[in-house]
Every structure is written in structure tokens, then in C-alpha cells.
Design a protein around this motif. Sequence first.
Motif, mmCIF file in Angstrom:
data_model
loop_
_atom_site.group_PDB
_atom_site.id
_atom_site.type_symbol
_atom_site.label_atom_id
_atom_site.label_comp_id
_atom_site.label_asym_id
_atom_site.label_seq_id
_atom_site.Cartn_x
_atom_site.Cartn_y
_atom_site.Cartn_z
ATOM 1 N N GLU A 89 0.815 -1.213 0.000
ATOM 2 C CA GLU A 89 0.000 0.000 0.000
ATOM 3 C C GLU A 89 0.852 1.268 0.000
ATOM 4 O O GLU A 89 0.561 2.214 -0.728
ATOM 5 N N ASP A 135 -0.597 6.078 -1.328
ATOM 6 C CA ASP A 135 -1.115 5.103 -0.380
ATOM 7 C C ASP A 135 -2.641 5.223 -0.368
ATOM 8 O O ASP A 135 -3.172 6.306 -0.099
ATOM 9 N N PRO A 136 -3.380 4.140 -0.646
ATOM 10 C CA PRO A 136 -4.845 4.240 -0.689
ATOM 11 C C PRO A 136 -5.463 4.598 0.655
ATOM 12 O O PRO A 136 -6.550 5.175 0.704
ATOM 13 N N GLY A 139 -3.512 8.579 1.262
ATOM 14 C CA GLY A 139 -3.330 9.523 0.161
ATOM 15 C C GLY A 139 -1.915 10.044 0.045
ATOM 16 O O GLY A 139 -1.603 10.813 -0.869
#
Length: 200
Positions: A89, A135-136, A139
Motif C-alpha cells: 500500500e 497510499d490508498p 493519500g
Amino acid sequence: MNRIEFSAEIADLLGRVRRRPIAGWPWRPGEEVPEGLPVKQSWGWLFAPDGRVLTLVNPRDGIVSLPGGSLEAEDLGDPGAALAREAVEEAQAVIGHPFYLGYLYDRIGSANGGHECARVRMAAPLYRVGPSVPDPASGRHYRRLLVAPGLAVELLGWGEQGVRQARAAVEAAALRLGVPTAANETIEELPLAGCTVFPS
């Protein structure tokens, strides 16, 4: 002493690094987390074949970190699974099997609603990174640097506890992965498009 090599762009980035205050959590190398003490976070020393480790720099605030984060329900209580997920991630990093180094004892429990907890440290080979994306979860769009473990401690601002932690990581990685204990000193940013790091 060898000169540390890095580009002008990396010099500019590192010139904006801001270190977090030292938390003072005691480092418990090689000790298993006591039963009843919840593990809330897992962070990793991810090694390249030349002994350097992956560090992440948030260019917005200058904070440097190792890949890792909080355990989620999908990790089923496994710090290794949490590290592998967080590495993907945060850094689009694919890692080999993580191995346990020890834990930091957080008696204040800032990661656990004010209750004591453990923050696990692991190490693993860094196989490859994919194309750089935010990074989901947060952000954040990290810059991905390979640096010698000693320099990582300096950038992280972890002080003597960090030095001890880095030594444990290097010793374990030398034994398990065959990486040199004296790492390459060059600071290198991994390509935005991704690359292979540690041939699997």
C-alpha cells in the motif's frame, strides 16, 4: 571513509527531512510479545542485496518512515501479513517472508486507545517495487529511497534505540539473506516506474 553519493534532487529532499520526537519505547530484541499484550503495529527493515534498506519520505512534511503500520482485521493478528500488506500500500513493494526481530513496548498505548501495546519490528528481503502511486489509506505519495541502515536511523530520528534496532536487523539479514553487514552507502531513489531489487 567512503563518500556518500546522492543526486542534487535527493539532497534537496533530504534537506527538508523533519524528524519526529523520540518516543522512548523500550526495545525488546528477540523477545516474544507477552501473552495478553496486544500487537497494534508492524514495521519492517526491507533489505536490498547490498545491505541497504527501504525508507519512505513524505515530501509534504519531510517525515521519514519504514514501511509498515497498524494491524487490520484482514491480517488476522499476523504482524508479517500486516507488514506485507502495508509495504504494498505505501511503497508498492513486494517482499519475501518477513522474520521477527523483536518489539517496542508502548506503555502509554497511543496506538491502542491509551492502553499498553506492542509495536513489532520485522525484516524481509525487498524483491521489487511497482509503479509509484499514493497510499490508498492515507493519500500520501512517498518517495522511495534505498539507504544504509545507519543513515536510516538518522533520518528516522530514532536515537540509540534505533541504532540497537538497526543492528539487530542487519545481523539477522546477514544471517538469513546473506546481505553484507557493511551496506552500500549510496543513497538511491527507486524509479517511479518500479524495478526489481532482490532477485527471488
